[in-house]
Design a protein around this motif. Structure first.
Motif, PDB file in Angstrom:
ATOM      1  N   ASP A   1       0.861  -1.182   0.000  1.00 38.90           N
ATOM      2  CA  ASP A   1       0.000   0.000   0.000  1.00 38.90           C
ATOM      3  C   ASP A   1       0.900   1.236   0.000  1.00 38.90           C
ATOM      4  OD1 ASP A   1      -1.690   2.122   0.464  1.00 38.90           O
ATOM      5  OD2 ASP A   1      -2.783   1.146   2.099  1.00 38.90           O
ATOM      6  N   ALA A   2       0.984   1.879  -1.146  1.00 35.74           N
ATOM      7  CA  ALA A   2       1.826   3.064  -1.299  1.00 35.74           C
ATOM      8  C   ALA A   2       0.981   4.323  -1.410  1.00 35.74           C
ATOM      9  CB  ALA A   2       2.718   2.904  -2.523  1.00 35.74           C
ATOM     10  N   SER A   3      -0.250   4.274  -0.937  1.00 35.68           N
ATOM     11  CA  SER A   3      -1.152   5.413  -1.083  1.00 35.68           C
ATOM     12  C   SER A   3      -0.678   6.649  -0.317  1.00 35.68           C
ATOM     13  CB  SER A   3      -2.570   5.037  -0.640  1.00 35.68           C
ATOM     14  OG  SER A   3      -2.583   4.631   0.718  1.00 35.68           O
ATOM     15  N   GLN A   4       0.079   6.462   0.749  1.00 33.43           N
ATOM     16  CA  GLN A   4       0.601   7.594   1.517  1.00 33.43           C
ATOM     17  C   GLN A   4       1.985   8.029   1.032  1.00 33.43           C
ATOM     18  OE1 GLN A   4      -1.161   9.154   4.040  1.00 33.43           O
ATOM     19  NE2 GLN A   4      -2.816   7.840   3.322  1.00 33.43           N
ATOM     20  N   LEU A   5       2.661   7.153   0.297  1.00 38.53           N
ATOM     21  CA  LEU A   5       4.041   7.417  -0.118  1.00 38.53           C
ATOM     22  C   LEU A   5       4.085   8.446  -1.241  1.00 38.53           C
ATOM     23  CD1 LEU A   5       7.031   6.655   0.224  1.00 38.53           C
ATOM     24  CD2 LEU A   5       6.656   4.835  -1.464  1.00 38.53           C
ATOM     25  N   SER A   6       4.737   9.573  -0.967  1.00 41.46           N
ATOM     26  CA  SER A   6       4.826  10.614  -1.986  1.00 41.46           C
ATOM     27  C   SER A   6       6.256  11.099  -2.207  1.00 41.46           C
ATOM     28  CB  SER A   6       3.949  11.815  -1.609  1.00 41.46           C
ATOM     29  OG  SER A   6       4.364  12.363  -0.376  1.00 41.46           O
ATOM     30  N   ARG A   7       7.178  10.706  -1.325  1.00 45.31           N
ATOM     31  CA  ARG A   7       8.550  11.201  -1.460  1.00 45.31           C
ATOM     32  C   ARG A   7       9.555  10.107  -1.133  1.00 45.31           C
ATOM     33  NH1 ARG A   7      12.448  13.100   1.899  1.00 45.31           N
ATOM     34  NH2 ARG A   7      13.950  14.477   0.928  1.00 45.31           N
ATOM     35  N   VAL A   8      10.555   9.989  -2.006  1.00 44.70           N
ATOM     36  CA  VAL A   8      11.695   9.117  -1.752  1.00 44.70           C
ATOM     37  C   VAL A   8      12.958   9.894  -2.085  1.00 44.70           C
ATOM     38  CG1 VAL A   8      10.476   6.934  -2.166  1.00 44.70           C
ATOM     39  CG2 VAL A   8      11.604   8.072  -4.058  1.00 44.70           C
ATOM     40  N   ASP A   9      14.017   9.649  -1.330  1.00 50.29           N
ATOM     41  CA  ASP A   9      15.306  10.217  -1.701  1.00 50.29           C
ATOM     42  C   ASP A   9      16.068   9.145  -2.468  1.00 50.29           C
ATOM     43  OD1 ASP A   9      16.212   8.453   0.250  1.00 50.29           O
ATOM     44  OD2 ASP A   9      17.084  10.008   1.537  1.00 50.29           O
ATOM     45  N   THR A  10      17.331   9.384  -2.734  1.00 50.60           N
ATOM     46  CA  THR A  10      18.120   8.428  -3.513  1.00 50.60           C
ATOM     47  C   THR A  10      18.152   7.058  -2.851  1.00 50.60           C
ATOM     48  OG1 THR A  10      19.475  10.252  -4.314  1.00 50.60           O
ATOM     49  CG2 THR A  10      20.354   8.052  -4.616  1.00 50.60           C
ATOM     50  N   ALA A  11      18.332   7.020  -1.539  1.00 52.74           N
ATOM     51  CA  ALA A  11      18.365   5.744  -0.812  1.00 52.74           C
ATOM     52  C   ALA A  11      17.020   5.027  -0.916  1.00 52.74           C
ATOM     53  CB  ALA A  11      18.742   5.971   0.650  1.00 52.74           C
ATOM     54  N   GLY A  12      15.926   5.763  -0.771  1.00 50.02           N
ATOM     55  CA  GLY A  12      14.598   5.168  -0.876  1.00 50.02           C
ATOM     56  C   GLY A  12      14.316   4.637  -2.273  1.00 50.02           C
ATOM     57  N   ALA A  13      14.724   5.389  -3.286  1.00 46.12           N
ATOM     58  CA  ALA A  13      14.537   4.949  -4.677  1.00 46.12           C
ATOM     59  C   ALA A  13      15.339   3.682  -4.949  1.00 46.12           C
ATOM     60  CB  ALA A  13      14.942   6.058  -5.636  1.00 46.12           C
ATOM     61  N   GLN A  14      16.556   3.641  -4.438  1.00 46.74           N
ATOM     62  CA  GLN A  14      17.390   2.445  -4.620  1.00 46.74           C
ATOM     63  C   GLN A  14      16.768   1.248  -3.923  1.00 46.74           C
ATOM     64  OE1 GLN A  14      21.169   3.827  -3.141  1.00 46.74           O
ATOM     65  NE2 GLN A  14      21.804   4.574  -5.149  1.00 46.74           N
ATOM     66  N   LEU A  15      16.198   1.460  -2.738  1.00 55.40           N
ATOM     67  CA  LEU A  15      15.547   0.360  -2.024  1.00 55.40           C
ATOM     68  C   LEU A  15      14.360  -0.175  -2.827  1.00 55.40           C
ATOM     69  CD1 LEU A  15      15.090  -1.444   0.443  1.00 55.40           C
ATOM     70  CD2 LEU A  15      13.728   0.414   1.420  1.00 55.40           C
ATOM     71  N   LEU A  16      13.514   0.708  -3.340  1.00 60.56           N
ATOM     72  CA  LEU A  16      12.371   0.260  -4.136  1.00 60.56           C
ATOM     73  C   LEU A  16      12.817  -0.452  -5.403  1.00 60.56           C
ATOM     74  CD1 LEU A  16       9.917   3.279  -3.788  1.00 60.56           C
ATOM     75  CD2 LEU A  16       9.861   1.090  -2.581  1.00 60.56           C
ATOM     76  N   HIS A  17      13.870   0.041  -6.025  1.00 56.53           N
ATOM     77  CA  HIS A  17      14.405  -0.587  -7.234  1.00 56.53           C
ATOM     78  C   HIS A  17      14.945  -1.984  -6.907  1.00 56.53           C
ATOM     79  CE1 HIS A  17      17.349  -1.273 -10.510  1.00 56.53           C
ATOM     80  NE2 HIS A  17      16.369  -0.765 -11.214  1.00 56.53           N
ATOM     81  N   LEU A  18      15.720  -2.094  -5.847  1.00 59.72           N
ATOM     82  CA  LEU A  18      16.259  -3.392  -5.427  1.00 59.72           C
ATOM     83  C   LEU A  18      15.136  -4.355  -5.058  1.00 59.72           C
ATOM     84  CD1 LEU A  18      18.618  -5.258  -4.659  1.00 59.72           C
ATOM     85  CD2 LEU A  18      18.562  -4.209  -2.386  1.00 59.72           C
ATOM     86  N   PHE A  19      14.142  -3.876  -4.345  1.00 61.91           N
ATOM     87  CA  PHE A  19      13.008  -4.708  -3.969  1.00 61.91           C
ATOM     88  C   PHE A  19      12.294  -5.234  -5.213  1.00 61.91           C
ATOM     89  CE2 PHE A  19       8.454  -5.106  -2.965  1.00 61.91           C
ATOM     90  CZ  PHE A  19       8.520  -6.104  -2.010  1.00 61.91           C
ATOM     91  N   SER A  20      12.060  -4.347  -6.172  1.00 61.29           N
ATOM     92  CA  SER A  20      11.391  -4.732  -7.411  1.00 61.29           C
ATOM     93  C   SER A  20      12.193  -5.775  -8.189  1.00 61.29           C
ATOM     94  CB  SER A  20      11.161  -3.488  -8.271  1.00 61.29           C
ATOM     95  OG  SER A  20      10.595  -3.826  -9.500  1.00 61.29           O
ATOM     96  N   LYS A  21      13.505  -5.539  -8.320  1.00 61.41           N
ATOM     97  CA  LYS A  21      14.367  -6.480  -9.047  1.00 61.41           C
ATOM     98  C   LYS A  21      14.429  -7.836  -8.345  1.00 61.41           C
ATOM     99  CE  LYS A  21      15.798  -4.042 -12.516  1.00 61.41           C
ATOM    100  NZ  LYS A  21      15.472  -4.424 -13.876  1.00 61.41           N
ATOM    101  N   THR A  22      14.494  -7.829  -7.016  1.00 58.82           N
ATOM    102  CA  THR A  22      14.551  -9.080  -6.258  1.00 58.82           C
ATOM    103  C   THR A  22      13.249  -9.856  -6.419  1.00 58.82           C
ATOM    104  OG1 THR A  22      16.078  -8.091  -4.679  1.00 58.82           O
ATOM    105  CG2 THR A  22      14.955 -10.099  -3.989  1.00 58.82           C
ATOM    106  N   CYS A  23      12.123  -9.157  -6.379  1.00 58.98           N
ATOM    107  CA  CYS A  23      10.837  -9.827  -6.587  1.00 58.98           C
ATOM    108  C   CYS A  23      10.764 -10.436  -7.985  1.00 58.98           C
ATOM    109  CB  CYS A  23       9.689  -8.857  -6.359  1.00 58.98           C
ATOM    110  SG  CYS A  23       9.431  -8.436  -4.629  1.00 58.98           S
TER     111      CYS A  23
END
Length: 99
Positions: free
Chosen positions: A37-59
């Motif tokens: 549920d990312a309905s509240q998520l509106s901001r990521v910094d470089t570290a947050g973007a990298q985490l989401l990218h890594l999570f997506s690639k791992t999935c």
């Protein structure tokens, strides 16, 4: 084997990345669809973007389906500014109230 939904806060930054990483890492043991549920998520910094990218690639590598719920256009714009494109986010993004 039940479905599980993880609700993300309004931002993922270097300041709060550790607990978000731990929360997302727990999902890798799931065999069902992962609901984020990312309905509240509106901001990521470089570290947050990298985490989401890594999570997506791992999935993807583990053939886990991720169902992103309620993604905001602000989040997509923020990720794009950082050079991160996550196709799963764009497919499930719906503009419910265009203004």
């Amino acid at each position: 084997m039940s479905d599980q939904t993880i609700k993300l806060d309004s931002e993922i930054t270097i300041r709060n990345i550790q607990p978000v990483f731990a929360q997302l890492s727990e999902l890798f043991t799931q065999t069902e669809i992962l609901h984020i549920d990312a309905s509240q998520l509106s901001r990521v910094d470089t570290a947050g973007a990298q985490l989401l990218h890594l999570f997506s690639k791992t999935c993807d590598a583990r053939s886990l389906k991720v169902d992103w719920l309620g993604c905001q256009s602000d989040l997509l714009a923020n990720l794009k500014e950082l050079g991160i494109m996550l196709p799963q986010l764009q497919v499930n993004t719906l503009e419910e109230d265009p203004q």
